[in-house]
Scaffold this active site. Structure first.
Site, mmCIF file in Angstrom:
data_model
loop_
_atom_site.group_PDB
_atom_site.id
_atom_site.type_symbol
_atom_site.label_atom_id
_atom_site.label_comp_id
_atom_site.label_asym_id
_atom_site.label_seq_id
_atom_site.Cartn_x
_atom_site.Cartn_y
_atom_site.Cartn_z
ATOM 1 N N CYS A 114 0.876 -1.173 0.000
ATOM 2 C CA CYS A 114 0.000 0.000 0.000
ATOM 3 C C CYS A 114 0.912 1.221 0.000
ATOM 4 O O CYS A 114 0.749 2.156 0.775
ATOM 5 C CB CYS A 114 -0.969 0.005 1.170
ATOM 6 S SG CYS A 114 -0.401 -0.829 2.639
ATOM 7 N N ARG A 137 -6.372 -1.383 2.863
ATOM 8 C CA ARG A 137 -6.658 -2.431 3.830
ATOM 9 C C ARG A 137 -7.434 -1.953 5.047
ATOM 10 O O ARG A 137 -7.775 -2.743 5.908
ATOM 11 C CB ARG A 137 -5.351 -3.071 4.309
ATOM 12 C CG ARG A 137 -4.689 -3.905 3.258
ATOM 13 C CD ARG A 137 -3.243 -4.165 3.595
ATOM 14 N NE ARG A 137 -2.682 -5.163 2.714
ATOM 15 C CZ ARG A 137 -2.203 -4.904 1.514
ATOM 16 N NH1 ARG A 137 -2.239 -3.679 1.041
ATOM 17 N NH2 ARG A 137 -1.704 -5.863 0.766
ATOM 18 N N SER A 186 -3.481 -3.450 9.527
ATOM 19 C CA SER A 186 -3.199 -4.811 9.979
ATOM 20 C C SER A 186 -2.880 -4.877 11.472
ATOM 21 O O SER A 186 -2.884 -5.957 12.054
ATOM 22 C CB SER A 186 -2.074 -5.440 9.150
ATOM 23 O OG SER A 186 -2.518 -5.606 7.823
#
Lengths: 592, 411
Positions: free
Chosen positions: A66, A499, A522
Site C-alpha cells: 500500500c 486495507r 493490519s
C-alpha cells in the site's frame, strides 16, 4: 478426543511475515486461534529526531504494497500539525494517486494473493473451454456486462497451463492445496479464474502506471511534500491526463468484465459458507444480523477517505464517511472520536504499563519472550503470555475490524447515497442476501464493490483536475513558515489505506520529530488478544470454521487472506519513551 | 588538498561520470566467443523444470519477433554491450528457463516484489510462468505453511548449487536475530538466509534493505539490521540497490548471468556497472537548467512550473549512481525528477541518513571529506558546485570502505 494444534508459518501470499496457530476439535472445527507477527523493524524510532518534512518518504517504507498511503498519511499528519490546507490541485492529485492505489491493491489482492484459495489451478485442466466461455457469459450477465474474453482465449490459456503442469514442477504453483475438498468451483469456473489470474498480472502494471504519472514511480512514489505536491508539469500536460484516462478506461473494463463477474462466481459458489445467517437487509437494518463463516468480530470502524472539497482536514466531505458499526447492526452508526483510540501490549512482545495508551503518548519497549520449546522441529507460541510483534489496538474499549468491508458497512449505515447504491446493486445483481457481507466471502466482495466505485469516481476527479489546470490554476503548494510552525506542535493523519483505517500521529518540537506513532490496518486486524483476553479480528474470524483436511488448512488461509494481511505495516511499532530520544544526528552519521 | 578539490570539481562538472563502456574490439571478440559457447552449451541442456519455450509464449501473446528483437537490442545497450551482441542477448532470453530462482523475504516492505510485478519487459507473467523458473516466492506462491517450507526444501535440493538466490530485505542481527523469524521452527532470518545461500550459485541482494541495510538500518538501527553482503561469505554476490530496485536491473542481472555464466562487472559496492556506472545527474533531463543556473527555489514556484533544476530543493542526483534517468520507471512513464521531487539517492549506502531530505547537500552541515567548509549553493555561484562535489567525495570514500569489506569478505 484430543484436540489438534495446527501451525501455519509462513502464511504466504501476503505482505510480511505472519504465523497462525489454530486448535481444532474432534470435528475439525476451529475452537481457538492465535495470530502472530514474527518481524519487527522499529520505523517509528528511526523517525524520531528527523525533520518532519522528510518523514513521509521514510514512513512510506513501512509498506511497499500500500505504497503511497503511508506517505500521504505521514505528510498529512505534519500538515495537520502545521495547520496547512493544500491547494485544490494537490488534493486531486493525491486522490488520484490514492485511488489508483486502491484499484491496484484490490485487484492484485483478489487475483494474486487470494484467488488461489478459491480457484483450483489443476482442476482447470479438465475444463471444456467451450463450456467455460458459456460460464463466463453467465457471470458477466449477472454483472450486467459481457465477458472479458471468449472461447479462443480460454482455450489458449488452458493449453498453456496444461503444458506447464504436465511437464513436472509447478514453480510458484507447486505444493498448493490442489484437489482439496473445499475447492468448490467447477473445472470451467477454475479455468476462468486462471485465465484472469494471468491477465490481471498484465493489467495491474497499468494501474501502477496511473500512480507513476502523478507520483513519479510505483512502488514508492515521490511527488508529495508537506504543503502540496510537486508534479506541476504533469498536471498541465494534456498528454499525461489523456494517458491517465486511457489507462483508467482499460483497467475499468477489466474490473467490470472480469473482476466483478469472478467475484459473483466465487461468491455464489461459496455463498453457503457466507450465509449461515439468512437475515435480510431489513432485518440487518434493525440490528438482527449475524455473520457467516469468517465473520469474526462484526464490529467495523473506518476513518473515512478521499476529500471532496478544499475546506481542510477533518472538515471536508469525504467519499467514504468515517464511523463505527457494532455487531453488524446497520441501524446504528457512531462517529469516530480519535481520543478513544488506544493500544495495549499485554500479549505483544513489548513491556507495558498494563493499560491501553493513546498513540500520542504510547510507551512501548521491545520485550521479546520467544517461542515455546520445540517439539518435532515445531516451536509453539506462548499464547498465555506474549506472542506477537503486533500490539492490540482498542477503540473505546472494544475490538474492531477495519478494511473495505468496514467502509462499505459504515457507508450503508450512514445512508451514504453513492455507497448504498453500489452495495445494493451488487447484492441485487447477484441475488445475494445482505448477510453475505458479514463473512470471509463478504470481505472479498466488499473489495470488489469498492473497486468498481473507485473506477467510476476517478473519471470525475481527473476531469476536474484537467479543467482546473486548464483554467490557469497551477497552484500545487501552500507556503508556510517552517521555523514558526514547527516550534512545538502535534498532528495526526487519519484516513484509510486500501486495507483499512490508517493513522499516523506526530509530535514536533524545535523543528524535529519528538514522537511518532502509526496504527495501521493490519495492527487492528492481525492483533493478538488484549488485556481482557478478547480476540483480534483474524483470531475471531477463524473460530468456528471447519477445516476439511488439517494437513491442508485451506480454510484458514482463505479467511486470513480475505483480510489482505499486510504485516510489514503492522510491525513497525516501537516507542522508546524513557530512553534517550533524538540520538540521530546527521553530523555523526556523515563524518566519515 | 587543492588537487583533491580540483579532482572533485572535475568529477562533478564533467560531461559524464559513467564508466568506460568501450573496452576495445579484442575484448569484445573474446567475450562474444565465450558467450556463444555458453549459449550453445545451455541449448544442449533441458530447460530446468521443462519450462515452456519463450517463442511459443511470445507468439501466444501476440508479440512479434521484430518487437522481441527490439527489446533485446535495448537490453544489449543497457548491459553496455556492443550492438553485435543483440542476437546473443535474444538467445539468452530464450534460455532463461534454465535459471531457477529462489526469492527470500527478510526484513522488508515487499516493495521489490511489487517492483518485480511491474517488470515490463519481459512481462511478469512470462517471467513467472515461462521464462525463469521461480521456485519459491512467499508473496506469490500458492503453498503456505509446511507445504511452503517443503517447497523451499525441494527447490534447494533439486537445484543444488545451480539456483540464483534473490534476497529482499535486511538481515536483523540484534537480539541474536530474533527480531525476525520464519517458519514453524522459528528459525531466525539470519539462519534462514545462511541455510538457503549455502547452495546458491550466486546471491543477488535486491533493494536498498538487502544491499546496505536500508530503512531498518537507518539511525539508530533499532534491530541491528545489516545488508546481505555483511553476512554472506564466499559466494558470488551482486547488489542491486535502490528503493525499490528497478526491475529492469533485476532482469538485466539474470540475463547477464544466462549470457555469460558469471556475475556482471561490479563496482566497489558490488553493484553491476551496467546499471550503476551512471550518475543520475549526467543523464538528467533537467541538466541543462543546472548548467544555466536555473533552479526551483521552493515547491510550486515559477521554476517548478518551468521544470528547472531541483538541486536546491534537495535533489541528490549529482551524488547518486543509478540508471533511473535513462531507464525510468513503470515502462518509462515517469521518474522522481520528472515528477519534480528530485532524486533521494536511494541506491547509495546510508542514504536515509545522508541524502533523503528536502534540502540541498550544501545545507546539510556535513563535514566534507575534502576538508571543505559548508556553504550554501548560492555562495558557490553557478556550475562549480563544490558542495555537491562533496557528495561525490563521500561516495568515493564510502566506496573505498566498502571495497575493504569486499576484499575481506569475498571469495
Amino acid at each position: 478426543m484430543a484436540k489438534k494444534h495446527i501451525v501455519v508459518d509462513p502464511i504466504t501470499r501476503i505482505e510480511g511475515h505472519l504465523r497462525i496457530e489454530a486448535i481444532i476439535d474432534e470435528n475439525n472445527t476451529i475452537v481457538d486461534a492465535y495470530a502472530s507477527s514474527t518481524l519487527f523493524r522499529g520505523i517509528e524510532t528511526i523517525l524520531k529526531g528527523r525533520d518532519p518534512r522528510d518523514a513521509g518518504l521514510l514512513a512510506m517504507r513501512i509498506c511497499g504494497v500500500c505504497t503511497g498511503t503511508h506517505y500521504q498519511r505521514s505528510i498529512e499528519a505534519v500538515e495537520d500539525a502545521f495547520d496547512i490546507t493544500v491547494p485544490k490541485n494537490a488534493r486531486l492529485v493525491r486522490n488520484l494517486i490514492q485511488g489508483a492505489l486502491y484499484m491496484h491493491d484490490h485487484l492484485v489482492h483478489f487475483y494474486h494473493l487470494h484467488a488461489l484459495d478459491f480457484v483450483d489451478v489443476v482442476s482447470a485442466l479438465s475444463a471444456d473451454p467451450k463450456k467455460a466461455a458459456k460460464e463466463a457469459e453467465k457471470w458477466a450477465a449477472v454483472a450486467g456486462t459481457v465477458p472479458y474474453e471468449g472461447y479462443g482465449d480460454l482455450k489458449e490459456v488452458q493449453e498453456r497451463v496444461a503444458k506447464f503442469v504436465k511437464q513436472g514442477r509447478l514453480g510458484i504453483f507447486g505444493n498448493g492445496y490442489w484437489g482439496n475438498k473445499h475447492y468448490k468451483l467447477t473445472p470451467e469456473q477454475n479455468l476462468i479464474g486462471v485465465a484472469h489470474y494471468l491477465k490481471a498480472l498484465d493489467i495491474q502494471r497499468d494501474m501502477a502506471k496511473m500512480q507513476a504519472i502523478f507520483g513519479g514511480k510505483n512502488p514508492h512514489p515521490q511527488s508529495i511534500v508537506v504543503g502540496g505536491v510537486t508534479c506541476v508539469q504533469d498536471i498541465q500536460n494534456p498528454a499525461r491526463i489523456a494517458l491517465f484516462k486511457q489507462l483508467l478506461q482499460d483497467t475499468t473494463k477489466f474490473v467490470k468484465q472480469a473482476y466483478l463477474p469472478d467475484v459473483y462466481m466465487a461468491g455464489t459458489m461459496y455463498a453457503d459458507e457466507a450465509t449461515d445467517s439468512k437475515a435480510t437487509f431489513t432485518e440487518l437494518m434493525q440490528g438482527k444480523g449475524v455473520g457467516g463463516t469468517g465473520g469474526g468480530l462484526l464490529n467495523y470502524m473506518t476513518y473515512g477517505d478521499f476529500r471532496l472539497d478544499d475546506t481542510g482536514f477533518y472538515k471536508a466531505k469525504t467519499l467514504f464517511p468515517s464511523g463505527l458499526v457494532y455487531g453488524g447492526d446497520l441501524s446504528k452508526v457512531e462517529d469516530v472520536d480519535p481520543q478513544k483510540i488506544a493500544e495495549d501490549v499485554t500479549h505483544s512482545w513489548y513491556a507495558g504499563t498494563g493499560k491501553p495508551e493513546h498513540p500520542y503518548d504510547g510507551t512501548t519497549i521491545p520485550e521479546y519472550t520467544g517461542l515455546d520449546k520445540k517439539e518435532d522441529g515445531i516451536a509453539y507460541l506462548k499464547t498465555d503470555e506474549k506472542y506477537s510483534w503486533i500490539k492490540s489496538p482498542i477503540y473505546n474499549d472494544t475490538r474492531v475490524e477495519v478494511g473495505p468491508l468496514a467502509r462499505m458497512v459504515v457507508g450503508v449505515a450512514k445512508k451514504d447515497e453513492r455507497i448504498t447504491k453500489y452495495v445494493m446493486n451488487f447484492l441485487k445483481r447477484g441475488n445475494l442476501p445482505t448477510a453475505v457481507l458479514f463473512s470471509t466471502v463478504g470481505r472479498t466482495a466488499a473489495r470488489a464493490i469498492e473497486t468498481e466505485l473507485m473506477a467510476d469516481v476517478m473519471v470525475e476527479w481527473v476531469d476536474e483536475l484537467a479543467a482546473n489546470a486548464a483554467s490557469g490554476d497551477l497552484r500545487t503548494w501552500t507556503e508556510f513558515d517552517f521555523d514558526k510552525v514547527s516550534v512545538k506542535t502535534k498532528g495526526m493523519g487519519l484516513a484509510e489505506a486500501p486495507r483499512g483505517a490508517l493513522g499516523h500521529w506526530v509530535r514536533v518540537e524545535n523543528g524535529k520529530i519528538s514522537n511518532y506513532q502509526a496504527v495501521v490496518p493490519s495492527t487492528w486486524n492481525a492483533a493478538p488478544r488484549d488485556y481482557k483476553g478478547r480476540l483480534g479480528a483474524y483470531e475471531a474470524a477463524l473460530i468456528g470454521t471447519k477445516v476439511a483436511d488439517p494437513e491442508q488448512p485451506l480454510e484458514i488461509i482463505r479467511t486470513i487472506h480475505s483480510f489482505d494481511p499486510c504485516i510489514a505495516c503492522a510491525v513497525h511499532v516501537v516507542d522508546t519513551k524513557g530512553k534517550e530520544l533524538g540520538v540521530y544526528k546527521i553530523d555523526t552519521g556523515c563524518s566519515i | 588538498m587543492a588537487d583533491r578539490i580540483e579532482g572533485v570539481k572535475k568529477l562533478f562538472t564533467s560531461k559524464s561520470a559513467r564508466v568506460e563502456t568501450n573496452k576495445g574490439d579484442a575484448y569484445y571478440e573474446k567475450l562474444f566467443e565465450k558467450c556463444q559457447a555458453r549459449i550453445e552449451e545451455l541449448k544442449t541442456q533441458q530447460p530446468i523444470n521443462n519450462r515452456l519455450d519463450i517463442t511459443d509464449v511470445l507468439e501466444m501473446q501476440g508479440i512479434e519477433r521484430r518487437d522481441f528483437l527490439k527489446w533485446a537490442s535495448a537490453v544489449t545497450g543497457m548491459l553496455m554491450l556492443p550492438a553485435s551482441f543483440t542476437p546473443l542477448v535474444a538467445d539468452a532470453a530464450l534460455l532463461m528457463n534454465r535459471a531457477p530462482v529462489i526469492w527470500l523475504e527478510l526484513s522488508d516492505c515487499a516493495g521489490n516484489s511489487e517492483a518485480l510485478l511491474r517488470s515490463d519487459g519481459p512481462k511478469i507473467d512470462e517471467i513467472v510462468l515461462d521464462i525463469i523458473s521461480l521456485e519459491f516466492h512467499e508473496t506469490l506462491q500458492a503453498a503456505a505453511g509446511h507445504q511452503a517450507e517443503k517447497q523451499l526444501e525441494d527447490a534447494m535440493e533439486t537445484f543444488k548449487d545451480k539456483y540464483l538466490l534473490f534476497v529482499e530485505g535486511a538481515v536483523p542481527l540484534g537480539m541474536n536475530g530474533q527480531f525476525g523469524t520464519i517458519g514453524a521452527s522459528g528459525e531466525t532470518m539470519h539462519d534462514h538466509l545462511l541455510r538457503v545461500a549455502k547452495h546458491a550459485a550466486a546471491v543477488v541482494a535486491v533493494g536498498s534493505c538487502a544491499t546496505f541495510g536500508g530503512v531498518p538500518a537507518a539511525a539508530p538501527n533499532p534491530t541491528g539490521a545489516v545488508g546481505v553482503m555483511d553476512v554472506i561469505q564466499g559466494k558470488p554476490l551482486i547488489n542491486i540497490p535502490a528503493c525499490p530496485a528497478n526491475p529492469a536491473n533485476m532482469v538485466g542481472v539474470i540475463l547477464h548471468y544466462i549470457l555469460t555464466g558469471q556475475v556482471p562487472e561490479l563496482d566497489s559496492l558490488l553493484r553491476p556497472k551496467f546499471a550503476f556506472g551512471y550518475r543520475i545527474h549526467d543523464n538528467c533531463e533537467r541538466r541543462a537548467h543546472f548548467d544555466a543556473g536555473e533552479y526551483v527555489e521552493e515547491w510550486g514556484d515559477e521554476g517548478a512550473k518551468n521544470n528547472f533544476c531541483l538541486y536546491k530543493v534537495g535533489c541528490k542526483g549529482p551524488m547518486t549512481f543509478n540508471n533511473c534517468s535513462i531507464v525510468r520507471y513503470n515502462e518509462g512513464v515517469n521518474w522522481p525528477v520528472g515528477v519534480g521531487r528530485g532524486c533521494i539517492g536511494c541506491s547509495e549506502p546510508d542514504f536515509w541518513d545522508k541524502y533523503a531530505y528536502e534540502r540541498p547537500m550544501a545545507d546539510a552541515k556535513i563535514k566534507a571529506p575534502t576538508g571543505g567548509v559548508e556553504k550554501t549553493v548560492d555562495e558557490f555561484g553557478l556550475g562549480l558546485l563544490t558542495a555537491a562535489g562533496i557528495g561525490i567525495g563521500i561516495h568515493a570514500v564510502a566506496s573505498a570502505v566498502a571495497g575493504k569489506k569486499e576484499d575481506g569478505g569475498e571469495a
